[in-house]
Design a protein around this motif. Structure first.
Motif, mmCIF file in Angstrom:
data_model
loop_
_atom_site.group_PDB
_atom_site.id
_atom_site.type_symbol
_atom_site.label_atom_id
_atom_site.label_comp_id
_atom_site.label_asym_id
_atom_site.label_seq_id
_atom_site.Cartn_x
_atom_site.Cartn_y
_atom_site.Cartn_z
ATOM 1 N N GLY A 1 0.829 -1.221 0.000
ATOM 2 C CA GLY A 1 0.000 0.000 0.000
ATOM 3 C C GLY A 1 0.851 1.253 0.000
ATOM 4 N N GLY A 2 1.936 1.256 0.797
ATOM 5 C CA GLY A 2 2.837 2.410 0.831
ATOM 6 C C GLY A 2 3.518 2.635 -0.503
ATOM 7 N N LEU A 3 3.931 1.549 -1.150
ATOM 8 C CA LEU A 3 4.564 1.674 -2.461
ATOM 9 C C LEU A 3 3.589 2.205 -3.511
ATOM 10 N N LEU A 4 2.334 1.771 -3.440
ATOM 11 C CA LEU A 4 1.325 2.276 -4.394
ATOM 12 C C LEU A 4 1.080 3.776 -4.190
ATOM 13 N N ILE A 5 1.024 4.205 -2.951
ATOM 14 C CA ILE A 5 0.832 5.645 -2.681
ATOM 15 C C ILE A 5 2.043 6.435 -3.165
ATOM 16 N N LEU A 6 3.242 5.934 -2.929
ATOM 17 C CA LEU A 6 4.463 6.594 -3.387
ATOM 18 C C LEU A 6 4.504 6.665 -4.914
ATOM 19 N N ALA A 7 4.117 5.580 -5.585
ATOM 20 C CA ALA A 7 4.100 5.570 -7.053
ATOM 21 C C ALA A 7 3.080 6.574 -7.590
ATOM 22 N N ALA A 8 1.920 6.686 -6.926
ATOM 23 C CA ALA A 8 0.897 7.645 -7.372
ATOM 24 C C ALA A 8 1.405 9.077 -7.224
ATOM 25 N N ILE A 9 2.096 9.361 -6.124
ATOM 26 C CA ILE A 9 2.637 10.714 -5.915
ATOM 27 C C ILE A 9 3.686 11.031 -6.978
ATOM 28 N N ILE A 10 4.577 10.091 -7.265
ATOM 29 C CA ILE A 10 5.606 10.318 -8.294
ATOM 30 C C ILE A 10 4.958 10.534 -9.661
ATOM 31 N N TYR A 11 3.944 9.720 -9.979
ATOM 32 C CA TYR A 11 3.249 9.889 -11.262
ATOM 33 C C TYR A 11 2.610 11.275 -11.359
ATOM 34 N N LEU A 12 1.952 11.747 -10.299
ATOM 35 C CA LEU A 12 1.299 13.062 -10.338
ATOM 36 C C LEU A 12 2.315 14.189 -10.490
ATOM 37 N N VAL A 13 3.450 14.089 -9.823
ATOM 38 C CA VAL A 13 4.486 15.127 -9.938
ATOM 39 C C VAL A 13 5.037 15.170 -11.357
ATOM 40 N N ILE A 14 5.344 14.011 -11.917
ATOM 41 C CA ILE A 14 5.912 13.972 -13.275
ATOM 42 C C ILE A 14 4.903 14.432 -14.309
ATOM 43 N N SER A 15 3.662 13.977 -14.203
ATOM 44 C CA SER A 15 2.667 14.363 -15.213
ATOM 45 C C SER A 15 2.337 15.856 -15.137
ATOM 46 N N SER A 16 2.281 16.436 -13.946
ATOM 47 C CA SER A 16 1.999 17.870 -13.857
ATOM 48 C C SER A 16 3.194 18.695 -14.317
#
Length: 170
Positions: free
Chosen positions: A20-35
Motif C-alpha cells: 500500500g505504501g509503495l502504491l501511494i508513493l508511485a501515485a505521488i511520483i506519477y502526479l508530480v511527473i505528469s503535472s
C-alpha cells in the motif's frame, strides 16, 4: 495465572502495508511527473527560436523581447493586437555588462540590425504595452515566422528602476 500472549504481526499484514505504501508513493511520483510535463514550456530568445526553424512550428513556447512602440496596432472592435519585438539576450550577466535591463531594451529597439518578430495577440490591450517594454509571451510560431500569443506579460523596467528605496541610498 495469567499467561503472556505475544501477538506477532502476521507476515501477510506487513506485506499489505508495504505494498500500500509503495502504491501511494508511485501515485505521488506519477502526479508530480505528469503535472511537470503538462506545465513545462521552452523559453527562448527570438534568435534561439528562429535558429530552430520549422521544428518549433506549432509547439507552445515562451519568448522574450523588447516591444517596438511604433509597430503597435490595436483594433478595439475585434480586440486584435499586432506589434513587433526585438531580440534581447537571456543571459543576466550579459544584461548587467551592457548596463542593465533598461539599457538592453533601449539598445534592442533602436538597433535595426537586431532580429525582430511580429506578434499577434487577441484580447484587450495591456496598459504596459509601450515602447521598450519587456514582453514575455506564451504561444506558438507558425511557418510564416509570426508569433501567435496566447498569454502576454509586460514589464516596463523604467517604472521599477527609478523607485529605489531611500534607505538603500548611500
Amino acid at each position: 495465572m495469567e499467561q503472556a500472549i505475544e501477538e506477532r504481526p502476521k507476515a501477510g499484514g506487513r506485506a499489505k502495508f508495504i505494498i500500500g505504501g509503495l502504491l501511494i508513493l508511485a501515485a505521488i511520483i506519477y502526479l508530480v511527473i505528469s503535472s511537470t510535463k503538462a506545465n513545462a514550456q521552452y523559453f527562448f530568445t527570438i534568435d534561439e527560436l528562429l535558429a530552430r526553424g520549422q521544428s518549433m512550428a506549432g509547439k507552445d513556447v515562451r519568448i522574450s523581447g523588447a516591444v517596438i512602440g511604433d509597430s503597435i496596432q490595436y483594433d478595439p472592435q475585434d480586440l486584435s493586437l499586432h506589434f513587433t519585438i526585438a531580440n534581447v539576450p537571456a543571459d543576466n550577466k550579459q544584461i548587467e555588462a551592457e548596463g542593465g535591463l533598461a539599457a538592453v531594451l533601449h539598445a534592442a529597439v533602436t538597433d535595426p540590425a537586431r532580429t525582430r518578430m511580429e506578434v499577434v495577440y487577441s484580447g484587450p490591450k495591456p496598459d504596459l504595452l509601450r515602447d521598450e517594454a519587456q514582453a514575455i509571451i506564451t504561444g506558438h510560431i507558425d511557418g510564416d515566422n509570426v508569433f501567435y500569443a496566447d498569454e502576454l506579460l509586460l514589464k516596463c523596467p523604467t517604472k521599477y528602476e527609478e523607485a529605489v528605496p531611500s534607505q538603500a541610498a548611500p
